[in-house]
Design a protein around this motif. Structure first.
Motif, mmCIF file in Angstrom:
data_model
loop_
_atom_site.group_PDB
_atom_site.id
_atom_site.type_symbol
_atom_site.label_atom_id
_atom_site.label_comp_id
_atom_site.label_asym_id
_atom_site.label_seq_id
_atom_site.Cartn_x
_atom_site.Cartn_y
_atom_site.Cartn_z
ATOM 1 N N TYR A 249 0.828 -1.210 0.000
ATOM 2 C CA TYR A 249 0.000 0.000 0.000
ATOM 3 C C TYR A 249 0.864 1.262 0.000
ATOM 4 O O TYR A 249 0.575 2.231 -0.707
ATOM 5 C CB TYR A 249 -0.915 -0.017 1.222
ATOM 6 N N HIS A 250 1.934 1.241 0.798
ATOM 7 C CA HIS A 250 2.796 2.425 0.930
ATOM 8 C C HIS A 250 3.992 2.385 -0.020
ATOM 9 O O HIS A 250 4.867 3.253 0.060
ATOM 10 C CB HIS A 250 3.288 2.552 2.375
ATOM 11 N N ASN A 251 4.026 1.376 -0.899
ATOM 12 C CA ASN A 251 5.094 1.251 -1.901
ATOM 13 C C ASN A 251 6.476 1.238 -1.245
ATOM 14 O O ASN A 251 7.409 1.922 -1.678
ATOM 15 C CB ASN A 251 5.006 2.397 -2.924
ATOM 16 N N LEU A 252 6.608 0.436 -0.181
ATOM 17 C CA LEU A 252 7.884 0.328 0.520
ATOM 18 C C LEU A 252 8.789 -0.667 -0.199
ATOM 19 O O LEU A 252 8.325 -1.661 -0.767
ATOM 20 C CB LEU A 252 7.656 -0.123 1.966
ATOM 21 N N ASN A 253 10.072 -0.415 -0.152
ATOM 22 C CA ASN A 253 11.051 -1.250 -0.842
ATOM 23 C C ASN A 253 11.389 -2.471 0.017
ATOM 24 O O ASN A 253 11.998 -2.348 1.077
ATOM 25 C CB ASN A 253 12.315 -0.438 -1.122
ATOM 26 N N THR A 254 10.986 -3.649 -0.440
ATOM 27 C CA THR A 254 11.254 -4.884 0.303
ATOM 28 C C THR A 254 12.309 -5.753 -0.380
ATOM 29 O O THR A 254 12.433 -6.932 -0.070
ATOM 30 C CB THR A 254 9.955 -5.701 0.462
ATOM 31 N N SER A 255 13.071 -5.169 -1.296
ATOM 32 C CA SER A 255 14.039 -5.966 -2.063
ATOM 33 C C SER A 255 15.167 -6.504 -1.191
ATOM 34 O O SER A 255 15.721 -7.570 -1.471
ATOM 35 C CB SER A 255 14.624 -5.127 -3.206
ATOM 36 N N LYS A 256 15.507 -5.787 -0.130
ATOM 37 C CA LYS A 256 16.568 -6.248 0.766
ATOM 38 C C LYS A 256 16.021 -6.866 2.046
ATOM 39 O O LYS A 256 16.648 -7.734 2.641
ATOM 40 C CB LYS A 256 17.497 -5.081 1.114
ATOM 41 N N ASN A 257 14.875 -6.389 2.477
ATOM 42 C CA ASN A 257 14.297 -6.866 3.738
ATOM 43 C C ASN A 257 12.782 -6.726 3.662
ATOM 44 O O ASN A 257 12.268 -5.643 3.410
ATOM 45 C CB ASN A 257 14.858 -6.056 4.916
ATOM 46 N N PHE A 258 12.084 -7.826 3.877
ATOM 47 C CA PHE A 258 10.627 -7.792 3.794
ATOM 48 C C PHE A 258 10.012 -7.025 4.964
ATOM 49 O O PHE A 258 8.962 -6.395 4.828
ATOM 50 C CB PHE A 258 10.089 -9.230 3.773
ATOM 51 N N HIS A 259 10.678 -7.043 6.115
ATOM 52 C CA HIS A 259 10.093 -6.497 7.342
ATOM 53 C C HIS A 259 10.539 -5.045 7.552
ATOM 54 O O HIS A 259 11.312 -4.732 8.463
ATOM 55 C CB HIS A 259 10.480 -7.370 8.532
ATOM 56 N N VAL A 260 10.046 -4.165 6.701
ATOM 57 C CA VAL A 260 10.475 -2.763 6.749
ATOM 58 C C VAL A 260 9.379 -1.819 7.241
ATOM 59 O O VAL A 260 9.645 -0.642 7.479
ATOM 60 C CB VAL A 260 10.946 -2.288 5.351
ATOM 61 N N TRP A 261 8.175 -2.320 7.404
ATOM 62 C CA TRP A 261 7.068 -1.421 7.769
ATOM 63 C C TRP A 261 7.088 -1.071 9.255
ATOM 64 O O TRP A 261 7.014 0.094 9.629
ATOM 65 C CB TRP A 261 5.732 -2.062 7.385
ATOM 66 N N SER A 262 7.220 -2.076 10.126
ATOM 67 C CA SER A 262 7.276 -1.830 11.564
ATOM 68 C C SER A 262 8.676 -2.114 12.078
ATOM 69 O O SER A 262 9.290 -3.124 11.718
ATOM 70 C CB SER A 262 6.267 -2.711 12.309
ATOM 71 N N GLU A 263 9.162 -1.234 12.935
ATOM 72 C CA GLU A 263 10.530 -1.359 13.431
ATOM 73 C C GLU A 263 10.668 -2.487 14.447
ATOM 74 O O GLU A 263 11.689 -3.168 14.504
ATOM 75 C CB GLU A 263 10.963 -0.030 14.074
ATOM 76 N N ASN A 264 9.635 -2.697 15.272
ATOM 77 C CA ASN A 264 9.732 -3.676 16.362
ATOM 78 C C ASN A 264 8.478 -4.553 16.403
ATOM 79 O O ASN A 264 7.353 -4.036 16.441
ATOM 80 C CB ASN A 264 9.882 -2.959 17.713
ATOM 81 N N TRP A 265 8.691 -5.864 16.418
ATOM 82 C CA TRP A 265 7.592 -6.828 16.506
ATOM 83 C C TRP A 265 7.730 -7.614 17.807
ATOM 84 O O TRP A 265 8.716 -8.320 18.014
ATOM 85 C CB TRP A 265 7.616 -7.787 15.322
ATOM 86 N N LEU A 266 6.740 -7.472 18.685
ATOM 87 C CA LEU A 266 6.757 -8.175 19.967
ATOM 88 C C LEU A 266 5.587 -9.153 20.014
ATOM 89 O O LEU A 266 4.453 -8.799 19.651
ATOM 90 C CB LEU A 266 6.644 -7.195 21.136
#
Length: 540
Positions: free
Chosen positions: A279-296
């Motif tokens: 949705y936000h057109n984030l670049n996931t080519s190097k890392n898929f987990h780029v939307w949220s910084e911390n997952w608990l």
């Protein structure tokens, strides 16, 4: 010197320095007057189709502890959003069970506002809110009901379809196209799925997941209008995209912290972030987990070797646990166990939490009573105020160590148990110390700060209840002693008429009597300890 918070990330699977989305490290407060740092937290709320259970309490009390700790020790104020899934297959199934006649009357797709599912979801949502309030969980800043935000979600899905990340299938469902997102892996497990790769019910890839589910007869139906095909599909949102749309609407294209139970790691949270990245057109080519910084992710409560779950039918009610222990005992369970760890529910757990609750209650009450004694003392010179004595210096060092242990533990992936253990060790020192006024105040402030951070209610406990308990204990103790003495006197009078050797044997009887009397004294002291009235025997 400040310390850096380090957290475990469920997707990178390692502990590292916690950063906000802007790259800022989370450092401990150097003073309490520092300007608060604002950060974002999204918590996955429950699907409200049944009463909440102890596993829910564990998850959301742990989230509450995280919020309190960040504010108390790091000056981070979290803007907290929680969704409530109030339309779902399980909710519709529950509606059929509890309101069968009303469901029968809705044998075609129905306007959502008129559908009986609303009564079920509202009933169990109110129950959930009451339970969370009961265990002192701070309410989210924003609570979002999914059924009230369907227009937002359909708009979100249309953008995904418009940008090539979603497609309308032949069965009327709208699916997310995972092939359009770099580094999307997902999982394929056909052991529990009889479909083959060529039997996908309209999917292009078995990993594709539903963004919109076409309505079946008897289900509530909102409308999704596909801009690419011009078709209008009655139905409702899929699960994963609900959180994506809500979180994006409030926090935009990045999030500081995301929290939920560990059963949500995949597929829910994995697919939720897939939607957000697309949705936000984030670049996931190097890392898929780029939307949220911390997952608990919180561990589960385990009963009979299974996760406690409504769907498995192996739950223990929150009120049942509280009735057998206390609210403080439940919160101490979350302090004593690491947030990522599973907790095994059994009788030993109940016993250990009662014991821990009583120890903390007794310690705080002891310091409270000492503080009252100082305030009510007619002459302060009754206290030894020599500030250079070894006892005072040792207590200052001990109290400083406790504060350091609390912070050090928290910085190591929220290890609250380290601080708890240090509090208990301090109590042993205090009970054997010659306390001075400044010692009492210092320890009192420490306990108040720690209790507040952990959401414990010892300091604010209504003393009238405790006083009544004390009165009853003293009354019953007096009656027991009186009964024993009367019985002893009766036996002694009876012995006076017997042979001399029988009377002489009364010495052994006296020993037994005294032992029994002392045992009763010990029992009364133990019971008073449980309710926070600390008595320490003195040498006679």
């Amino acid at each position: 010197m400040s310390k850096i918070l380090r957290l475990y990330n469920s997707y990178s699977r390692c502990i590292k320095d916690a950063k906000l989305a802007n790259g800022q490290l989370i450092e401990s407060l150097k003073c309490n007057t520092a300007t608060p740092t604002q950060a974002s937290l999204y918590i996955c709320g429950p699907t409200v189709y049944s009463e909440s259970h102890l596993g829910h309490a564990l998850t959301y009390v742990r989230a509450d502890l995280f919020r309190r700790v960040l504010k108390s020790l790091f000056g981070v104020r979290l803007t907290t959003v929680m969704n409530i899934t109030d339309i779902d297959d399980k909710i519709l199934a529950k509606t059929r069970d509890e309101l069968p006649d009303e469901m029968t009357s809705h044998n075609t797709t129905t306007e959502p506002a008129d559908h009986p599912f609303n009564r079920i979801s509202e009933k169990y949502y109110k129950s959930f809110v009451a339970d969370m309030d009961y265990v002192h969980v701070t309410p989210p800043d924003i609570t979002v009901m999914v059924s009230k935000q369907v227009n937002l979600i359909t708009s979100y899905i249309r953008r995904l379809e418009r940008t090539g990340h979603a497609y309308l299938a032949s069965n009327g469902d709208v699916y997310f196209d995972v092939s359009t997102l770099a580094n999307y892996e997902g999982r394929i497990d056909l052991r529990n799925d009889n479909r083959s790769q060529t039997d996908l019910s309209g999917k292009q890839d078995i990993r594709d997941f539903a963004l919109w589910k076409a309505a079946k007869p008897g289900e509530p139906a909102w409308l999704y209008e596909s801009e690419l095909t011009g078709k209008t599909v009655p139905g409702r949102p899929g699960w994963h995209v609900q959180c994506s749309a809500i979180c994006s609407a409030i926090f935009g294209n990045c999030l500081d912290f995301h929290y939920g139970g560990k059963d949500l790691i995949f597929p829910h949270h994995y697919n939720e972030q897939a939607c957000c990245c697309a949705y936000h057109n984030l670049n996931t080519s190097k890392n898929f987990h780029v939307w949220s910084e911390n997952w608990l992710h919180s561990g589960h409560l385990v009963l009979r070797d299974e996760k406690m779950s409504k769907s498995l039918g192996n739950t223990v009610g929150i009120r049942k646990f509280i009735n057998e222990t206390s609210v403080n005992a439940l919160r101490l369970l979350c302090v004593a166990s690491h947030y990522r760890a599973d907790v095994v529910f059994n009788s030993e757990l109940l016993s250990s939490m009662r014991s821990l609750d009583h120890k903390i209650s007794a310690f705080i009450s002891y310091i409270s009573d000492e503080l009252t004694k100082i305030s009510n003392a007619p002459q302060l010179d009754n206290f030894n105020c020599d500030h250079e004595t070894t006892t005072t210096v040792d207590l200052e060092v001990a109290a400083h160590k406790v504060r350091d242990d609390i912070l050090t533990g928290v910085c190591d992936d929220l290890d609250l148990a380290k601080g708890l253990h240090s509090i208990l060790e301090l109590s042993k020192v205090i009970y054997n110390a010659n306390l001075r006024p400044k010692d009492v105040v210092m320890v009192w402030h420490l306990l108040v700060d720690w209790s507040s951070m952990c959401g414990l209610d010892y300091v604010a406990t209504n003393r009238s209840h405790r006083d009544q308990v004390l009165i009853n204990l003293v009354r019953d103790f007096r009656q027991d002693i009186r009964d024993m003495v009367i019985e002893r006197m009766k036996r002694k009078r009876a012995q006076a008429t017997k042979e001399a050797h029988v009377v002489a044997s009364g010495d052994d009887d006296d020993d037994a009597f005294l032992k029994n009397l002392l045992a009763n004294c010990d029992n009364a002291r133990a019971r008073m300890d449980e309710f926070g009235f600390v008595i320490r025997d003195k040498k006679s």
